[in-house]
Scaffold this motif. Structure first.
Motif: not given
Length: 628
Positions: A379-381, A417-419, A447-449, A453-454
């Motif tokens: 979702r980064g904008l 991917d988030c840690p 973990r959020l990809t 997806s989580s």
């Protein structure tokens, strides 16, 4: 008939010479001039004494002085000129055209004849010769024996270019600096007159260039301005003529303008200032601001200032300050980019100085981006940061409101991917509202990809990043409290209506064991009323009505019936003062009845009674109680 075969150069300025006759051209080489196909006019001057043809007739050529005697009946003034095309001859007296009449005659050979001369004919007569190539002029004096005569002019001459200029005395001369000025004072008189020069009524010394009535002022400057006077005197009297000399200085630019500094100091902070210049200056301003434009010039006399915008006179709103030397533009937005010019003019010349106005434009800029809304995931904008700029500097966005905004497209960022991290749900409701309860929530490692997806992860993976959040906590630990109330107090109030009497009680918050606590601990439940309306026995009253009586008539317009209306106590049913029931509308105690037309004269007792009253008779009968 004249000896033109000899070459003659130069001329003599003496008015009286020997009787030897010689003809001299005044402005050309005679030997060569007569053979040229085209030639400017040249008046021939005959240097000889005037011929006395008889005791009463005088004939003379130009360059002489004619002295009128008491017996003179005629004076003939000869004027001869050469040139190609043939010159046209005209005569003037003291600078004004001669008006011919039966005494002043123009002869076929262009000579001027004066018949029966009188004192009014005294003066300087000029012969003017002109053709398409130029002109020439020579004068002759006609005077009386006695007081001298000065040839004076009333012309005004303005010299802005020539390095040398000559005028007759009596003229007004305006000339540029550094010119050589000659003032000619031609004098006639018998006996011969003495000439004396003055400046501003002060006699000029011999150091000035004085020669035969000619005053030479070399390399004139502002200090040479003044009134120059020529005085001619002989034993019979004296006469004076004057010329005013004004030295002109064409407009020239100055490096500064003191008035502009003074005006700018009193202007607002949004006012800009600039000086015009011959080469041009430039002023860049923001929209809506004001500007002071100075025209720093000097000259003599003081130049007149005319302001122009793009070569045309100013028509939009403006102010002129400091005698027109400062142009105040109240709002530069009234003008578009263009050139302002000030035209400085005086008799010596003109000077144009210019200034170019450039109005900055507010514009939108999107050269910066906001920070990314997320450090990882999907979702980064980043949004383009919209800024309003004026000449590269950021200003309030309200200035760009009239400028269309550019399209803004968000940009994806940090899509990775988030840690692994702990994920928690919301806390459950508290198990108790007071006295201490528990809340729980679910804690998992996720973990959020980058695709959004989580996915579950081991608790060890999250523990390496941060401490595990708690999943249980206590809640509502404050003691349980409730509202309590005292008994109702006495019912108080005036005995006018049941709703006006009131009674009070105390309301307080306490725990279940009776311990008083802050009202805030009972705020979760409605607070009981501390005041209410009440009913007293003394105020229990109402209106009581009886039955209507029988109508006083069976028909007509005068039938009525009545009833009794009392205010009585509810409990005792006894009448009380009516004002105790005034809070309710009082019922009517009478009304009309049987209001129908009567037939065959039937009108009932009320009709007969009413007719008897109209006839003045008294009718006495038993009646029910009526409204009277």
């Amino acid at each position: 008939e004249y000896p033109f075969h000899r070459r003659v150069s130069g001329f003599t300025s003496s008015l009286r010479t020997s009787s030897a006759e010689t003809f001299i051209p005044t402005s050309v080489d005679l030997a060569n001039g007569l053979h040229r196909p085209h030639q400017k006019p040249a008046i021939l001057r005959k240097i000889s004494a005037a011929q006395q043809l008889s005791a009463s007739e005088v004939v003379t050529h130009l360059g002489q002085t004619v002295v009128l005697a008491s017996g003179t009946l005629s004076v003939l003034l000869h004027c001869e000129a050469v040139g190609n095309p043939k010159p046209t001859i005209s005569w003037a007296k003291n600078g004004e055209e001669v008006k011919y009449n039966d005494r002043l005659l123009l002869q076929p050979d262009d000579s001027l004849q004066i018949l029966a001369p009188v004192e009014a004919d005294v003066g300087f007569y000029a012969c003017n010769a002109s053709n398409t190539l130029g002109s020439d002029s020579v004068s002759i004096a006609v005077t009386l024996a006695g007081k001298p005569l000065i040839k004076a002019s009333r012309a005004t001459m303005i010299n802005t270019e020539s390095p040398a200029v000559t005028v007759d005395i009596g003229s007004m001369l305006k000339t540029i600096q550094k010119a050589n000025v000659s003032i000619n004072c031609q004098v006639a008189g018998v006996p011969e007159a003495k000439v004396t020069w003055f400046k501003n009524k002060v006699k000029l010394s011999s150091t000035h260039h004085l020669h035969n009535g000619l005053l030479l002022i070399a390399n004139v400057s502002l200090s040479d301005q003044g009134l120059y006077s020529c005085k001619a005197s002989n034993p019979h009297g004296e006469v004076t003529e004057s010329s005013q000399l004004l030295v002109l200085e064409p407009p020239r630019p100055l490096p500064y303008l003191e008035d502009l500094t003074a005006v700018l100091s009193s202007a607002g902070p949004s006012t800009h200032s600039v000086l015009t210049s011959p080469s041009g200056t430039k002023l860049t301003v923001s929209p809506g601001s004001s500007a002071l434009i100075g025209c720093a010039v000097d000259g003599h006399p003081t130049p007149n200032i005319t302001w122009l915008y793009s070569g045309e006179p100013l028509s939009l709103q403006h102010q002129l300050l400091a005698a027109g030397r400062i142009l105040h533009i109240l709002n530069v937005s009234d003008f578009s980019d263009g050139e302002f010019s000030c035209l400085a003019q005086n008799e010596a010349g003109s000077l144009t100085q210019v200034m170019t106005l450039a109005i900055q434009e507010y514009r939108w800029s999107v050269n910066k981006l906001t920070a990314c809304s997320a450090s990882c995931g999907h979702r980064g904008l980043q949004l383009p940061q919209l800024r309003c700029l004026l000449d590269g500097a950021e200003v309030n966005t309200s200035y760009c409101r009239e400028t269309p905004q550019p399209p803004l497209q968000p940009l994806a960022c940090n899509r990775r991917d988030c840690p692994s991290r702990w994920m928690v749900t919301s806390w459950s409701p508290c198990t108790r509202s007071c006295g201490g309860g528990l809340q729980t929530r679910r804690v998992t490692c996720q973990r959020l990809t980058a695709k959004g997806s989580s996915v579950p992860a081991s608790s060890e993976a999250c523990a390496q990043m941060s401490k595990r959040p708690v999943d249980t906590q206590s809640c509502n630990r404050q003691p349980c409290a409730e509202w309590a109330a005292s008994s109702w107090g006495q019912c108080n109030g005036p005995c006018i209506g049941p709703r006006l009497a009131v009674q009070h009680r105390q309301i307080f918050c306490q725990t279940k064991d009776g311990t008083p606590v802050s009202s805030e601990q009972c705020s979760s439940s409605p607070r009981p009323l501390s005041t209410q309306n009440c009913w007293t026995d003394a105020c229990g009253v109402h209106w009581r009505v009886s039955l209507w009586t029988v109508c006083t008539a069976t028909c007509g317009n005068y039938g009525f019936q009545s009833r009794r209306v009392d205010c009585v106590h509810v409990r005792t049913n006894r009448p009380v003062m009516e004002h105790h029931c005034s809070w309710r509308p009082r019922p009517a105690n009478w009304q009309r009845c049987n209001i129908t037309p009567c037939e065959n004269g039937e009108g009932g007792e009320a009709t007969e009674w009413h007719r008897s009253r109209k006839e003045g008779r008294v009718v006495t009968q038993k009646r029910s109680a009526g409204p009277c």
